[in-house]
Structure formats: structure tokens, C-alpha cells
Design a protein around this motif. Structure first.
Motif, PDB file in Angstrom:
ATOM      1  N   ALA A   1       0.974  -1.271   0.088  1.00 54.76           N
ATOM      2  CA  ALA A   1      -0.166  -0.074   0.598  1.00 54.76           C
ATOM      3  C   ALA A   1       1.080   1.499   0.595  1.00 54.76           C
ATOM      4  N   SER A   2       1.950   1.313   1.256  1.00 50.07           N
ATOM      5  CA  SER A   2       2.646   2.691   1.202  1.00 50.07           C
ATOM      6  C   SER A   2       3.486   2.488  -0.452  1.00 50.07           C
TER       7      SER A   2
ATOM      8  N   THR B   1       2.942   1.434  -3.063  1.00 52.43           N
ATOM      9  CA  THR B   1       1.430   2.020  -4.614  1.00 52.43           C
ATOM     10  C   THR B   1       1.439   3.131  -4.426  1.00 52.43           C
ATOM     11  N   THR B   2       1.037   3.775  -2.968  1.00 49.84           N
ATOM     12  CA  THR B   2       0.780   5.431  -3.326  1.00 49.84           C
ATOM     13  C   THR B   2       2.415   5.805  -3.367  1.00 49.84           C
ATOM     14  N   SER B   3       3.727   5.633  -3.686  1.00 46.03           N
ATOM     15  CA  SER B   3       4.574   5.830  -4.000  1.00 46.03           C
ATOM     16  C   SER B   3       5.053   6.003  -5.686  1.00 46.03           C
TER      17      SER B   3
ATOM     18  N   GLU C   1       2.231   6.140  -7.331  1.00 48.93           N
ATOM     19  CA  GLU C   1       0.963   6.760  -8.236  1.00 48.93           C
ATOM     20  C   GLU C   1       1.489   8.757  -8.391  1.00 48.93           C
ATOM     21  N   ASN C   2       2.057   8.847  -6.873  1.00 41.77           N
ATOM     22  CA  ASN C   2       3.006   9.844  -6.652  1.00 41.77           C
ATOM     23  C   ASN C   2       4.105  10.087  -8.066  1.00 41.77           C
TER      24      ASN C   2
ATOM     25  N   SER D   1       2.414  11.123 -10.884  1.00 42.62           N
ATOM     26  CA  SER D   1       2.171  11.727 -11.280  1.00 42.62           C
ATOM     27  C   SER D   1       3.337  12.633 -11.709  1.00 42.62           C
TER      28      SER D   1
END
Length: 104
Positions: free
Chosen positions: A47-48, A50-52, A54-55, A58
Motif C-alpha cells: 500500500a505504501s 503503491t502510493t509512492s 502513483e505520486n 504523476s
């Protein structure tokens, strides 16, 4: 990870059988505790990460909109492309690890 698991589970006592003589599943084998703990760790890291990912993706997408020409601009865009590819590969590897850990 093994150090954490060993420290957290080493002195845990197993539950006693219930009144009808049934022994709860996790009291049969501590391996099941280790498996679940490992799965939880992988899920949290997934989860952690995946957020990184995606950031980063972007930020790369926004950076491509910069109006800039010349050798430095070409090098910058080339580096962004390589980084974006590496991030996609990381995301694929993370997905595979997540899937495999949940099926173990």
C-alpha cells in the motif's frame, strides 16, 4: 523481517482447547501466525509503495508538460522516460509479490 517475527511471536502461548475439545486453528501451528504476519507486512508495504509509485508517475506526467528545448531538455525527458519505465516495472513486481504472498 525474521527478527521482528521471532521477537513478536517467540513467547506467545497457544490458546487452550474450547469446552467442546476443539483447538483453535492458530494454536495448532505457529507457522500460521508467521504466514499471516508476513502477509500483513507485505500488504502494508504494498500500500505504501503503491502510493509512492502513483505520486512519482504523476510528477513525471506533469514534468513532461514543461516547455523546454535543447540538449538538457532532451536529456531530462530521456531520464523521465527511463524512470517511468522503471516505475512501471516496480509496480508489476509489487503486484506479483502481493499476489504470491496472499496465495502462500
Amino acid at each position: 523481517m525474521n527478527t521482528y517475527l521471532n521477537a513478536s511471536l517467540r513467547n506467545q502461548s497457544c490458546p487452550a482447547p474450547t469446552n467442546d475439545g476443539v483447538i483453535p486453528l492458530f494454536s495448532i501451528c505457529r507457522c500460521l501466525l508467521f504466514i499471516q504476519s508476513g502477509r500483513d507486512c507485505v500488504a502494508q508495504q504494498y500500500a505504501s509503495a503503491t502510493t509512492s509509485v502513483e505520486n512519482a508517475a504523476s510528477a513525471i506526467a506533469r514534468s513532461k508538460d514543461i516547455e523546454w528545448t535543447g540538449n538538457a531538455a532532451e536529456w531530462f525527458r530521456s531520464t523521465l522516460d527511463r524512470t517511468a519505465y522503471t516505475i512501471r516495472m516496480l509496480a508489476d513486481d509489487m503486484e506479483t509479490t502481493q499476489r504470491l504472498s496472499m496465495g502462500a
